[in-house]
Design a protein around this motif. Structure first.
Motif, PDB file in Angstrom:
ATOM      1  N   GLY A 247      15.907 -14.726  11.703  1.00  0.00           N
ATOM      2  CA  GLY A 247      15.326 -13.513  12.275  1.00  0.00           C
ATOM      3  C   GLY A 247      15.397 -12.351  11.297  1.00  0.00           C
ATOM      4  N   HIS A 248      16.547 -12.230  10.597  1.00  0.00           N
ATOM      5  CA  HIS A 248      16.687 -11.175   9.587  1.00  0.00           C
ATOM      6  C   HIS A 248      15.736 -11.414   8.418  1.00  0.00           C
ATOM      7  N   ASN A 249      15.604 -12.664   7.999  1.00  0.00           N
ATOM      8  CA  ASN A 249      14.679 -12.983   6.896  1.00  0.00           C
ATOM      9  C   ASN A 249      13.234 -12.648   7.275  1.00  0.00           C
ATOM     10  N   LEU A 250      12.836 -12.987   8.497  1.00  0.00           N
ATOM     11  CA  LEU A 250      11.477 -12.680   8.939  1.00  0.00           C
ATOM     12  C   LEU A 250      11.258 -11.172   9.033  1.00  0.00           C
ATOM     13  N   GLY A 251      12.281 -10.435   9.468  1.00  0.00           N
ATOM     14  CA  GLY A 251      12.182  -8.981   9.501  1.00  0.00           C
ATOM     15  C   GLY A 251      12.010  -8.401   8.110  1.00  0.00           C
ATOM     16  N   PHE A 252      12.762  -8.938   7.149  1.00  0.00           N
ATOM     17  CA  PHE A 252      12.633  -8.492   5.764  1.00  0.00           C
ATOM     18  C   PHE A 252      11.243  -8.790   5.224  1.00  0.00           C
ATOM     19  N   GLU A 253      10.733  -9.983   5.519  1.00  0.00           N
ATOM     20  CA  GLU A 253       9.396 -10.347   5.042  1.00  0.00           C
ATOM     21  C   GLU A 253       8.329  -9.433   5.646  1.00  0.00           C
TER      22      GLU A 253
ATOM     23  N   LEU B 137       8.784  -6.301   6.546  1.00  0.00           N
ATOM     24  CA  LEU B 137       8.912  -5.028   5.834  1.00  0.00           C
ATOM     25  C   LEU B 137       8.282  -5.131   4.440  1.00  0.00           C
ATOM     26  N   ALA B 138       8.511  -6.233   3.748  1.00  0.00           N
ATOM     27  CA  ALA B 138       7.967  -6.407   2.406  1.00  0.00           C
ATOM     28  C   ALA B 138       6.440  -6.396   2.423  1.00  0.00           C
ATOM     29  N   ARG B 139       5.826  -6.874   3.510  1.00  0.00           N
ATOM     30  CA  ARG B 139       4.356  -6.878   3.588  1.00  0.00           C
ATOM     31  C   ARG B 139       3.787  -5.461   3.707  1.00  0.00           C
ATOM     32  N   VAL B 140       4.513  -4.545   4.354  1.00  0.00           N
ATOM     33  CA  VAL B 140       3.976  -3.193   4.537  1.00  0.00           C
ATOM     34  C   VAL B 140       4.461  -2.216   3.477  1.00  0.00           C
TER      35      VAL B 140
ATOM     36  N   ASN C  83      15.914  -7.697  14.882  1.00  0.00           N
ATOM     37  CA  ASN C  83      15.778  -9.005  14.244  1.00  0.00           C
ATOM     38  C   ASN C  83      16.611 -10.073  14.952  1.00  0.00           C
ATOM     39  N   ARG C  84      17.813  -9.703  15.351  1.00  0.00           N
ATOM     40  CA  ARG C  84      18.676 -10.657  16.064  1.00  0.00           C
ATOM     41  C   ARG C  84      18.065 -10.991  17.427  1.00  0.00           C
TER      42      ARG C  84
ATOM     43  N   GLN D  93       8.484  13.559   2.365  1.00  0.00           N
ATOM     44  CA  GLN D  93       8.669  12.996   1.034  1.00  0.00           C
ATOM     45  C   GLN D  93       9.326  11.620   1.073  1.00  0.00           C
ATOM     46  N   HIS D  94       9.738  11.192   2.263  1.00  0.00           N
ATOM     47  CA  HIS D  94      10.354   9.876   2.398  1.00  0.00           C
ATOM     48  C   HIS D  94      10.093   9.324   3.798  1.00  0.00           C
ATOM     49  N   VAL D  95      10.235   8.033   3.922  1.00  0.00           N
ATOM     50  CA  VAL D  95      10.082   7.348   5.201  1.00  0.00           C
ATOM     51  C   VAL D  95      11.248   6.374   5.330  1.00  0.00           C
ATOM     52  N   ALA D  96      11.803   6.269   6.524  1.00  0.00           N
ATOM     53  CA  ALA D  96      12.896   5.327   6.758  1.00  0.00           C
ATOM     54  C   ALA D  96      12.426   4.237   7.709  1.00  0.00           C
ATOM     55  N   PHE D  97      12.820   3.018   7.436  1.00  0.00           N
ATOM     56  CA  PHE D  97      12.555   1.894   8.321  1.00  0.00           C
ATOM     57  C   PHE D  97      13.877   1.465   8.925  1.00  0.00           C
ATOM     58  N   VAL D  98      13.954   1.441  10.232  1.00  0.00           N
ATOM     59  CA  VAL D  98      15.165   0.992  10.914  1.00  0.00           C
ATOM     60  C   VAL D  98      14.946  -0.463  11.283  1.00  0.00           C
ATOM     61  N   MET D  99      15.719  -1.318  10.669  1.00  0.00           N
ATOM     62  CA  MET D  99      15.565  -2.753  10.881  1.00  0.00           C
ATOM     63  C   MET D  99      16.350  -3.144  12.133  1.00  0.00           C
TER      64      MET D  99
END
Length: 80
Positions: free
Chosen positions: A65-71, A73-76, A51-52, A42-48
């Motif tokens: 690196g953190h911003n690119l990781g967020f972007e 994640l936002a795409r998927v 990025n560093r 019922q849920h999925v977790a993304f471990v970020m």
């Protein structure tokens, strides 16, 4: 003989052909295997993580690196 009867005979002949029977059996096994895996989560977790490390490897600022990781994640991510 009507055309629908011809079509019915053709479908039955096609369904009994070895390649089609094999394909149906493979699909059946695939679907049963998926069902046997248990309930759908019922849920999925993304471990970020990473990025560093990515930023260091690509010689960019850590925050970038953190911003690119967020972007990425936002795409998927698509909210329900």
């Amino acid at each position: 003989m009507s055309s629908s009867l011809h079509l019915s005979h053709f479908r039955n002949w096609l369904r009994r052909s070895p390649p089609v029977e094999w394909g149906i059996q493979q699909l059946r096994e695939l679907l049963l295997g998926a069902v046997r895996q248990g309930p759908v989560p019922q849920h999925v977790a993304f471990v970020m993580d990473g990025n560093r490390r990515f930023a260091r490897t690509h010689q960019i600022e850590t925050i970038e690196g953190h911003n690119l990781g967020f972007e990425a994640l936002a795409r998927v991510y698509t909210p329900c």
